[in-house]
Design a protein around this motif. Structure first.
Motif, mmCIF file in Angstrom:
data_model
loop_
_atom_site.group_PDB
_atom_site.id
_atom_site.type_symbol
_atom_site.label_atom_id
_atom_site.label_comp_id
_atom_site.label_asym_id
_atom_site.label_seq_id
_atom_site.Cartn_x
_atom_site.Cartn_y
_atom_site.Cartn_z
ATOM 1 N N PRO A 1 0.792 -1.057 0.031
ATOM 2 C CA PRO A 1 0.075 0.146 0.068
ATOM 3 C C PRO A 1 0.890 1.207 -0.073
ATOM 4 C CG PRO A 1 0.026 -1.142 2.193
ATOM 5 C CD PRO A 1 0.822 -2.022 1.162
ATOM 6 N N ALA A 2 0.520 2.417 -0.600
ATOM 7 C CA ALA A 2 0.994 3.581 -0.743
ATOM 8 C C ALA A 2 0.150 4.604 -1.113
ATOM 9 C CB ALA A 2 2.403 3.539 -1.798
ATOM 10 N N GLY A 3 0.768 6.062 -1.150
ATOM 11 C CA GLY A 3 -0.274 6.684 -1.314
ATOM 12 C C GLY A 3 -0.401 8.095 -0.337
ATOM 13 N N GLY A 4 0.208 7.656 0.996
ATOM 14 C CA GLY A 4 0.084 8.577 2.035
ATOM 15 C C GLY A 4 0.833 9.874 1.826
ATOM 16 N N ARG A 5 2.126 9.865 0.925
ATOM 17 C CA ARG A 5 2.938 11.010 0.605
ATOM 18 C C ARG A 5 2.217 11.604 -0.417
ATOM 19 N NH1 ARG A 5 5.885 10.745 5.047
ATOM 20 N NH2 ARG A 5 7.550 9.133 5.069
#
Lengths: 101, 336, 290
Positions: free
Chosen positions: C259-263
């Motif tokens: 999962p990614a996307g926070g940045r």
């Protein structure tokens, strides 16, 4: 292994903490912490006693390792020392004006 | 603080052991000379018991006190207040910690003390059984509750029992920031929006009387007080300390334009005291006996933390047991 | 149906007396405007600082939730200490961002008056605390990177940023010592603690990939002030982490999703609830002083 699988639930053993507050000063007794080993005792001592920044060195010792004189020993242990004036500089008279350290 | 040394009927019924009169007299003489009693010194059984109760109640109060204030950590309205509140609650843990360690010098383990609290056998200051309903409560707790604590604590710093006095000296040094933080919050609210001023007044209305109750009922009802005063564990009566607190606090309330919810409050020029109205002792006893607004929640929270944490405490113990006998190496870890 | 009645399907105009106007497919609505989650920041340096600050604010807030509920009194004190350090670091990095941005925003403005899509923390930081094992595992995984990262950042040519990093570095060294010691004790404690911390690591591991996310923002700031790019630190991080896990008798998890996307402001649903609580009082009284 059973004892390790379900060890007693405790508040962990007690350690005594000594802190040094300045370069050259002696370590003084600050209080105690609970911990299972030396590493944890050091960290807990730092968090409990070092929060306000006046500590530059810490000693931790398991409480059971401390041997103390008993109050009932006080007379024979300490009174004679308090009565031996010849161990103190003021016992010795030196002519005025002469410096003998 | 929280030195409202609450005795229950059970405490009063406990048999008083017969002590050697010569030892008792010498003990009293030491106290009268201003000496500190240390853990290995001879002491009357009643002195030991009173101290264990007083110190453990004090420690329990600090721990339970983390809960009403901790209730607003996640909602503190700016970073400075957030950090100050976390630091204050952390201090409370630290103070409880100092006093538990002091109590342990009297021959009782922290395990026993924790068990007594969780089982509902131990008392703690009744003030922490009230809910913190708004942010203003946080300010008022610092102002009233820590303010009351300070009135008591400076006296305890000279208590006859060495470990307690030393713990109290440390605590007194740290406590000043708590009251100042609280009063500053109140002062800012008093200069704020209408909603903030009303929030402050509402909090004062709810916390004033319970704060006066913190000092405990009048000592005339307490046979223990005489001994505690003689043994230099107590130096002033509950009523004297309560009056001192009121005298200090009323001008502070005036300074920030807050009214205290007491229609009978008036200044007596002869005694130079702020005379106050009747305290509802029925409320005090109801709360002390377990029926305050939050008693059940406070104990439930402490029990849950303890139960949820059992596997963690056991893990640490097991880890150390596996290494018992290996040389102690205090300075290194895997990730140093 | 009567001719002047509302059509059953207004959008298709079915039943309407006049044919709908058809817009040719080749016509666009103009260039994409940047939004909070479009990945097109106004200022790379500010964005870089917010990534650092938001990690610390969010993780510090999560840790502060333990106050009064830790397994033992000493840990109440220890976790509060870490929370305080992190929130203080957040404030320092927000200050750097505010200064660079030059719009008069304060650290409190960043913390309390941005919506969750504007936050730039890694998702790992916002996950709920879970049990003590989850909290410790999360702290260990994240801090193991922060130690070398802040050390490298303290050599940056931007004095204020480097100063904040140097101070943070010292704190992170201590935090890592605490977390690693607990990973050892839980991993090599009881069968129950071993199972719990292994499960925690397994659950968190996929989120560690995002810790090494880098894009044009990192490249720009690396060029600007010599700040480190986090991808370069991955191997050392993996070695540090694996060494501790092995010593703790734990297995290194294998991620089956990343999962990614926070940045870029695309968070888990957890962040919204956390911020709703955190910001509620400040937002209820906009403009008020506290």
């Amino acid at each position: 292994m059973d004892a390790l699988a379900a060890p007693a639930d405790s508040q962990w053993p007690l350690w005594e903490v000594f802190t040094q507050e300045a370069q050259g000063a002696p370590h003084e007794h600050a209080g105690s912490v609970h911990a299972v080993d030396a590493e944890q005792a050091l960290q807990n001592a730092r968090d409990v006693f070092g929060r306000r920044g006046k500590v530059i060195s810490l000693w931790v010792v398991p409480t059971e390792a401390i041997v103390a004189s008993a109050p009932s020993d006080a007379g024979p242990f300490f009174d004679p020392g308090a009565e031996k004036a010849y161990r103190h500089p003021y016992f010795y008279k030196v002519p005025k004006g002469i410096r003998v350290y | 603080m929280y030195g409202a040394n609450v005795e229950t009927a059970a405490d009063r019924k406990a048999p008083a052991p017969v002590e050697d009169p010569a030892l008792l007299a010498e003990f009293q003489a030491r106290i009268d000379r201003g000496e500190s009693i240390e853990p290995k010194d001879w002491m009357p059984a009643r002195y030991r018991r009173q101290l264990v109760r007083m110190m453990s109640q004090h420690a329990h109060s600090e721990i339970v006190g983390m809960l009403p204030e901790g209730n607003w950590i996640t909602r503190a309205p700016n970073l400075r207040r957030k950090m100050a509140l976390i630091a204050k609650v952390q201090d409370e843990a630290g103070h409880g910690h100092y006093i538990y360690c002091g109590t342990e010098t009297l021959g009782v383990s922290r395990d026993e003390l924790v068990d007594d609290l969780l089982a509902g056998r131990a008392k703690y200051s009744q003030i922490f059984n009230y809910p913190t309903l708004t942010w203003a409560d946080i300010g008022v707790i610092g102002w009233f509750v820590d303010g009351a604590a300070i009135v008591n604590q400076t006296v305890l710093a000279k208590a006859s029992y060495g470990p307690y006095a030393r713990a109290m000296i440390r605590i007194c040094k740290e406590e000043n920031f708590h009251k100042r933080q609280g009063f500053e919050i109140c002062a800012v609210l008093s200069q704020g929006t209408d909603a903030q001023r009303e929030m402050l007044q509402d909090a004062v209305n709810r916390w004033w009387w319970p704060s006066l109750m913190m000092f405990g009922p009048s000592d005339t009802d307490s046979p223990n007080s005489r001994d505690l005063l003689a043994w230099r564990i107590k130096r002033f009566t509950n009523d004297e300390l309560r009056q001192r607190f009121v005298n200090l606090t009323v001008p502070q309330a005036q300074a920030i334009g807050v009214r205290l919810p007491d229609p009978d409050l008036r200044y007596d020029a002869d005694t130079q005291n702020w005379v106050f109205g009747e305290i509802d002792w029925a409320e005090f006893w109801a709360v002390v006996n377990g029926n305050g607004p939050c008693n059940r929640e406070r104990l439930a929270a402490r029990n849950k933390a303890h139960a949820d944490g059992a596997w963690v405490r056991q893990a640490a113990t097991a880890y150390a047991a596996k290494r018992a006998g290996a040389p102690r190496d205090g300075g290194s870890t895997a990730a140093a | 149906m009567a001719p002047d009645a509302t059509p059953d399907e207004p959008e298709t105009g079915a039943g309407a007396p006049v044919a709908p106007r058809i817009v040719p497919v080749t016509t666009t609505l103009g260039p994409l405007r940047p939004t909070a989650t479009s990945g097109q920041p106004a200022d790379a340096f500010v964005e870089y600082c917010l990534r650092l600050a938001d990690d610390r604010l969010v993780l510090g807030h999560r840790l502060s939730e333990w106050c009064g509920h830790a397994p033992i009194l000493e840990e109440d004190i220890a976790l509060a200490n870490i929370a305080l350090d992190l929130i203080g670091q957040a404030e320092a990095f927000f200050s750097v961002a505010a200064e660079a941005e030059g719009r008069g925003r304060t650290p409190d403005d960043f913390a309390y008056f941005r919506d969750d899509v504007a936050f730039r923390n890694a998702m790992l930081c916002e996950l709920p605390n879970g049990d003590f094992g989850v909290t410790i595992a999360r702290q260990f995984l994240w801090t193991a990177l922060q130690v070398p990262f802040t050390k490298a950042l303290s050599a940056a040519s931007h004095a204020q940023l480097a100063g904040a990093a140097a101070k943070a570095h010292k704190e992170h060294v201590y935090h890592l010592r605490h977390a690693a010691d607990w990973v050892l004790k839980l991993g090599d404690g009881t069968p129950e603690s071993h199972a719990r911390v292994q499960a925690a690591l397994d659950g968190l591991w996929p989120y560690t990939d995002e810790l090494f996310y880098a894009d044009g923002v990192d490249a720009a700031v690396a060029a600007l002030v010599g700040a480190p790019v986090v991808t370069a630190l991955r191997e050392d991080w993996a070695r540090t982490v694996e060494a501790v896990l092995r010593q703790a008798t734990l297995s290194v998890p294998v991620a089956d999703w990343t999962p990614a996307g926070g940045r870029l402001g695309r968070h888990t649903e957890h962040l919204g609830h956390m911020l709703a609580e955190m910001q509620s009082l400040a937002r209820a009284h906009p403009g008020a002083q506290w």
